[in-house]
Enzyme design. Structure first.
Site, PDB file in Angstrom:
ATOM      1  N   PRO A  28      38.220  55.914  63.611  1.00 58.81           N
ATOM      2  CA  PRO A  28      39.059  56.743  64.453  1.00 58.81           C
ATOM      3  C   PRO A  28      40.544  56.486  64.262  1.00 58.81           C
ATOM      4  O   PRO A  28      40.970  55.360  64.008  1.00 58.81           O
ATOM      5  CB  PRO A  28      38.644  56.334  65.862  1.00 58.81           C
ATOM      6  CG  PRO A  28      38.131  54.967  65.722  1.00 58.81           C
ATOM      7  CD  PRO A  28      37.719  54.757  64.324  1.00 58.81           C
ATOM      8  N   GLU A  29      41.303  57.539  64.394  1.00 62.37           N
ATOM      9  CA  GLU A  29      42.762  57.438  64.401  1.00 62.37           C
ATOM     10  C   GLU A  29      43.208  57.714  65.840  1.00 62.37           C
ATOM     11  O   GLU A  29      42.384  57.792  66.746  1.00 62.37           O
ATOM     12  CB  GLU A  29      43.355  58.444  63.416  1.00 62.37           C
ATOM     13  CG  GLU A  29      42.796  58.257  61.998  1.00 62.37           C
ATOM     14  CD  GLU A  29      43.398  59.200  60.972  1.00 62.37           C
ATOM     15  OE1 GLU A  29      44.584  59.530  61.093  1.00 62.37           O
ATOM     16  OE2 GLU A  29      42.672  59.608  60.053  1.00 62.37           O
TER      17      GLU A  29
ATOM     18  N   ARG B  91      63.478  52.812  51.090  1.00 59.13           N
ATOM     19  CA  ARG B  91      62.092  52.378  50.863  1.00 59.13           C
ATOM     20  C   ARG B  91      61.507  53.035  49.620  1.00 59.13           C
ATOM     21  O   ARG B  91      61.688  54.214  49.377  1.00 59.13           O
ATOM     22  CB  ARG B  91      61.231  52.728  52.088  1.00 59.13           C
ATOM     23  CG  ARG B  91      61.655  52.027  53.374  1.00 59.13           C
ATOM     24  CD  ARG B  91      61.321  50.547  53.349  1.00 59.13           C
ATOM     25  NE  ARG B  91      59.914  50.306  53.108  1.00 59.13           N
ATOM     26  CZ  ARG B  91      58.994  50.299  54.070  1.00 59.13           C
ATOM     27  NH1 ARG B  91      59.341  50.504  55.320  1.00 59.13           N
ATOM     28  NH2 ARG B  91      57.741  50.065  53.774  1.00 59.13           N
TER      29      ARG B  91
END
Length: 277
Positions: free
Chosen positions: A2-3, A158
């Site tokens: 699950p998120e 990044r």
DNA sequence: CAGATAACCTGCGTGC
DNA sequence: TGCACGCAGGTTATCT
């Protein structure tokens, strides 16, 4: 597996079904999980009432009366389901049911997790903010704190692929592999793009679609891709809304180009080579 | 320090 | 049918 939307859907279900109930007993199955639950678990929570169900990122927090809370993470394969009183107790699965909470109305709340990547931890409430698990988490994607300026600051300089950036729980807490692909499709950005190389407009779109997609998924009680079921045994309806996840080789709904699946940071990542730049 | 990779553990679908 | 292999919605320790 699950998120955030699946955990939030679970939170809402439990809010209706177990808040106000008192834990009258526990049953321990296999264990251990990724972390030790705590010593003296059963006696410590017997007689405690569940006052509130909270959520932080993909963590569920069961607030008990008194000083303790139960922290739950479902990992990849965990579930927390209600079983009503006529559910045959012989169906307790010693292999995958790790903890059963018996409630005062005869129902039972069962934590099941075949792969045991999940966590159930009993901790004192005041220790929660300093907890190893919660300490480094970034802002909630559905809060004001998460916005384009914040994401731009996180992306600056990044070199990681943007998909890895938005799945990094320190950057934003709750986006996982399915929704990362879906967000980037909607934003028109390929998952492999270096975060620091994104244009302002692309960051703005990503920051905009993260909460939109997550909210939509919550409204549909999450996504059932394989066998995920919510706490009431129902599949999540967001599966019907998936634009790219799991659709490798199928046609993009918008331009008919074949959807691709590439590995980004060891995770399957789906995108449309035409719609995403 | 940032970034990449391996590891944790089990079940399921696929292809031979 | 049996078996080897790859893959799974997450996190984190450990390398470079």
């Amino acid at each position: 597996m699950p998120e955030l939307p699946e955990v939030e859907s679970l939170r809402q279900i439990l809010e209706r079904s177990v808040v106000g109930r008192t834990i009258v007993g526990t049953r321990i199955g296999r264990l251990p999980l990724r972390r030790k639950v705590t010593t003296n678990f059963g006696p410590r929570i017997r007689g405690r009432r569940i006052d509130k169900i909270g959520r932080r990122a993909k963590y569920l927090i069961l607030d008990l009366d008194g000083e303790d809370v139960i922290l739950v993470h479902l990992g990849m394969s965990g579930s927390l389901t209600c079983r009503d009183r006529d559910f045959d107790s012989s169906e307790f699965d010693r292999r995958h049911d790790h903890i059963e909470f018996r409630l005062d109305d005869g129902t039972r709340l069962v934590f099941n997790d075949p792969r045991r990547f999940g966590i159930v931890r009993l901790v004192v409430r005041i220790a929660l903010p300093d907890l190893h698990e919660l300490k480094g988490l970034g802002p909630e994607p559905l809060s004001e704190a998460f916005n384009a300026d914040y994401l731009a600051a996180q992306a600056r300089g990044r070199k990681v692929a943007v998909k890895n950036l938005i799945m990094d729980q320190r950057v934003v807490a709750g986006v996982g592999n399915i929704y990362a692909s879906e967000v980037l499709y909607r934003a028109g950005v390929r998952p492999t793009r270096r975060a620091g190389r994104l244009k302002r407009e692309e960051i703005v779109r990503i920051a905009k679609f993260i909460p939109i997609i997550l909210r939509d998924a919550i409204d549909r009680r999450g996504t059932t891709f394989r066998n995920y079921r919510d706490s009431e045994g129902r599949p999540g309806a967001f599966a019907d809304r998936l634009q790219v996840y799991g659709r490798a080789g199928e046609k993009c709904y918008r331009c008919s180009t074949s959807i691709r699946n590439v590995l980004v940071g060891q995770r399957a990542s789906f995108y449309c080579p035409t719609c995403q730049k």
